[in-house]
Design an enzyme around this catalytic site. Structure first.
Site, PDB file in Angstrom:
ATOM      1  N   ASP A   1      27.663 104.278  89.151  1.00  0.00           N
ATOM      2  CA  ASP A   1      28.099 102.900  88.511  1.00  0.00           C
ATOM      3  C   ASP A   1      29.466 103.034  88.034  1.00  0.00           C
ATOM      4  OD1 ASP A   1      25.493 101.911  88.974  1.00  0.00           O
ATOM      5  OD2 ASP A   1      24.742 102.320  86.964  1.00  0.00           O
TER       6      ASP A   1
ATOM      7  N   TYR B   1      22.458 115.799  87.017  1.00  0.00           N
ATOM      8  CA  TYR B   1      23.258 114.838  86.119  1.00  0.00           C
ATOM      9  C   TYR B   1      23.344 115.257  85.006  1.00  0.00           C
ATOM     10  CZ  TYR B   1      23.644 110.679  89.444  1.00  0.00           C
ATOM     11  OH  TYR B   1      23.791 109.954  90.204  1.00  0.00           O
TER      12      TYR B   1
END
Length: 274
Positions: A69, A124
């Site tokens: 994003d 992540y």
């Protein structure tokens, strides 16, 4: 016939290349290509075109391993494309990328390689801006994530399968910063940032059973995702042995400038405190 061959020398065979890509997401509108916004894929494709590595990104099979994003960073994104100029691609790709995006490794891969579908797992890290009260509780709560669970309360599901398999999860402090690290086969939209929100709630005095309760309870309104700027795509495991690539001097200077700027701002903020 001999003169025609001199005028039109045979082109080399196409080679499929994979790259390990880093970028700072602050100035990108996400990674996925958009017609009117600056994106990581868009900058990467334009760099390849300037180097005449391909004309049409679709015909070259240009792909990223996944989307990030707006504001999200990467240390381990994977890109792939097919080109007839592999040596040029290996030697000068970083000279054409912008300073907030650079490649740290490359590899020649099979013609069928697809960075998204061939990825074994993705890792992540979410870096918290403040140090919560109880980091031990956060780590214990993170230990409830591994396994296959319904993440309806932790993500924007839309028409996706809400079940995901988490391979590992932990909360750790390093270099004075606290981060949440999670590895999975795949993730849902906003999943890691919502997981970080739940852990931060635990760290600031919430119930350690918050995570386990949300994993088994009926779907509620999903958690508010933590801010995007704390999230880094840390690694994408495609089973590739990377050959290192040095970053361009512009990228090194850009990062040095950011470090100096943030150090200066920290100093100013300390001086302005009452």
């Amino acid at each position: 016939m001999e003169e025609d061959q001199k005028d039109n020398p045979p082109r080399s065979a196409p080679v499929r290349l994979a790259y390990r890509v880093s970028y700072l997401g602050s100035r990108f509108f996400g990674s996925q290509m958009q017609a009117s916004e600056r994106t990581v894929e868009g900058e990467f494709v334009e760099a390849c075109r300037r180097l005449s590595l391909f004309d049409d990104w679709r015909k070259a099979g240009f792909q990223f391993a996944g989307r990030t994003d707006r504001g999200v960073h990467s240390r381990g994104q994977v890109a792939a494309f097919t080109t007839r100029e592999p040596e040029r691609a290996k030697s000068v790709i970083n000279t054409q990328l912008p300073p907030d995006c650079w490649c740290t490794g490359y590899a020649e891969v099979s013609p069928q390689f697809h960075p998204r579908f061939d990825a074994r797992s993705r890792t992540y890290r979410y870096y918290f801006s403040d140090m919560p009260e109880n980091t031990g509780a956060m780590d214990r709560a993170a230990g409830q994530f591994p396994g296959t669970h319904n993440f309806s309360n932790f993500a924007r599901i839309e028409d996706k399968n809400p079940y995901r398999t988490i391979l590992s999860a932990r909360v750790k402090e390093e270099d004075g910063f606290l981060f949440f690290e999670v590895t999975a086969e795949s993730f849902l939209w906003h999943q890691v940032r919502c997981m970080a929100t739940a852990l931060l709630t635990v760290g600031n005095g919430g119930d350690e059973d918050t995570v386990s309760r949300l994993l088994v309870s009926e779907a509620e309104r999903s958690l508010q995702p933590a801010p995007a700027e704390g999230l880094i795509l840390w690694d994408t495991d495609c089973g590739i042995e990377w050959q290192p690539l040095p970053s361009d001097e512009r990228s090194r200077m850009f990062l040095d400038h950011l470090r100096r700027h943030h150090s200066l701002m920290e100093t100013i903020c300390r001086k302005m405190q009452p």
